[in-house]
Design a protein around this motif. Structure first.
Motif, PDB file in Angstrom:
ATOM      1  N   ASP A 194       2.047   8.856  28.262  1.00 29.10           N
ATOM      2  CA  ASP A 194       2.261   7.668  29.184  1.00 29.10           C
ATOM      3  C   ASP A 194       2.911   6.614  27.950  1.00 29.10           C
ATOM      4  O   ASP A 194       3.319   5.607  28.321  1.00 29.10           O
ATOM      5  N   ASP A 195       2.386   6.662  26.721  1.00 28.45           N
ATOM      6  CA  ASP A 195       2.350   5.633  25.651  1.00 28.45           C
ATOM      7  C   ASP A 195       3.886   5.630  25.343  1.00 28.45           C
ATOM      8  O   ASP A 195       4.345   4.592  25.049  1.00 28.45           O
TER       9      ASP A 195
ATOM     10  N   GLU B 156       7.658  -2.472  29.773  1.00 30.27           N
ATOM     11  CA  GLU B 156       6.182  -3.223  29.621  1.00 30.27           C
ATOM     12  C   GLU B 156       5.398  -2.499  30.718  1.00 30.27           C
ATOM     13  O   GLU B 156       4.042  -2.404  30.568  1.00 30.27           O
ATOM     14  N   LYS B 157       5.977  -1.673  31.537  1.00 31.30           N
ATOM     15  CA  LYS B 157       5.008  -0.759  32.499  1.00 31.30           C
ATOM     16  C   LYS B 157       5.179   0.746  32.212  1.00 31.30           C
ATOM     17  O   LYS B 157       6.194   0.936  31.752  1.00 31.30           O
ATOM     18  N   ALA B 158       4.112   1.529  32.416  1.00 24.66           N
ATOM     19  CA  ALA B 158       4.234   2.867  32.352  1.00 24.66           C
ATOM     20  C   ALA B 158       4.719   3.544  33.488  1.00 24.66           C
ATOM     21  O   ALA B 158       4.965   4.814  33.342  1.00 24.66           O
TER      22      ALA B 158
END
Length: 200
Positions: free
Chosen positions: A170-171, A178-180
């Motif tokens: 997810d990184d 800004e969001k995963a």
């Protein structure tokens, strides 16, 4: 006092993390012992060698592949309209469960590392369980998507593996936005694989 089985399990989970971070060749038994907060002699006692420990990790996680195969076998009609969606769910969902646990995610990342390591072909203890599962999914794809050209089913399966294994990080998404968007990940992943299989 931690039981013998508990110590063994703790070493396995620590090994998953170190192998996922450093790769098979970059990892030492001493590093794993340090991560597990165990004596090196205890790690050697339980697993004998680095390859023995590496193989034991995949043995301990074989339940994931078994669940995938059980879900595949439970599909009543591989020629049905919804068969492809059910095949993809059987393939994807048991792995995505690992992503929800901060300890289990390291195994998902280790699988990605193993899949991209050319020397992995030299480790049949790891390769064969995945290859035998792959053959079953490829066989199911042939039934669900008849008439594709030679080679399609094998490459399409491997491309699906690539999409699934990459989803363990997810990184990477956080580096782009800004969001995963982790809540949307399962549905987007399934839709992506289904579309590639259906229209490829």
């Amino acid at each position: 006092m931690t039981s013998d089985g508990g110590r063994r399990a703790a070493i396995l989970r620590a090994a998953e993390k170190v192998f996922a971070q450093e790769g098979y060749h970059g990892t030492t038994m001493r590093q794993i012992a340090a991560e597990a907060e165990a004596q090196l002699s205890l790690v050697v006692y339980h697993f004998t060698s680095k390859l023995g420990l590496y193989s034991a990790i995949f043995d301990s996680r074989q339940y994931v592949n078994q669940e995938r195969l059980d879900r595949l076998a439970a599909i009543p009609d591989l020629g049905a309209d919804d068969a492809l969606e059910r095949i993809v769910r059987a393939f994807v969902d048991p792995v995505l469960v690992l992503h929800d646990d901060p300890d289990d995610i390291w195994f998902a990342r280790l699988v990605l590392r193993e899949a991209s390591d050319p020397s992995g072909q030299q480790r049949p203890e790891i390769r064969e369980p995945f290859d035998s599962m792959a053959r079953e999914f490829i066989k199911a794809l042939r039934e669900a998507l008849p008439g594709k050209p030679d080679g399609f089913y094998h490459w399409a399966y491997l491309f699906s593996v690539g999409a699934l294994t990459q989803s363990a990080f997810d990184d990477r998404v956080r580096n782009l936005t800004e969001k995963a968007y982790t809540e949307q990940k399962p549905e987007i992943l399934r839709s992506y694989i289904i579309a590639g299989l259906r229209h490829g």
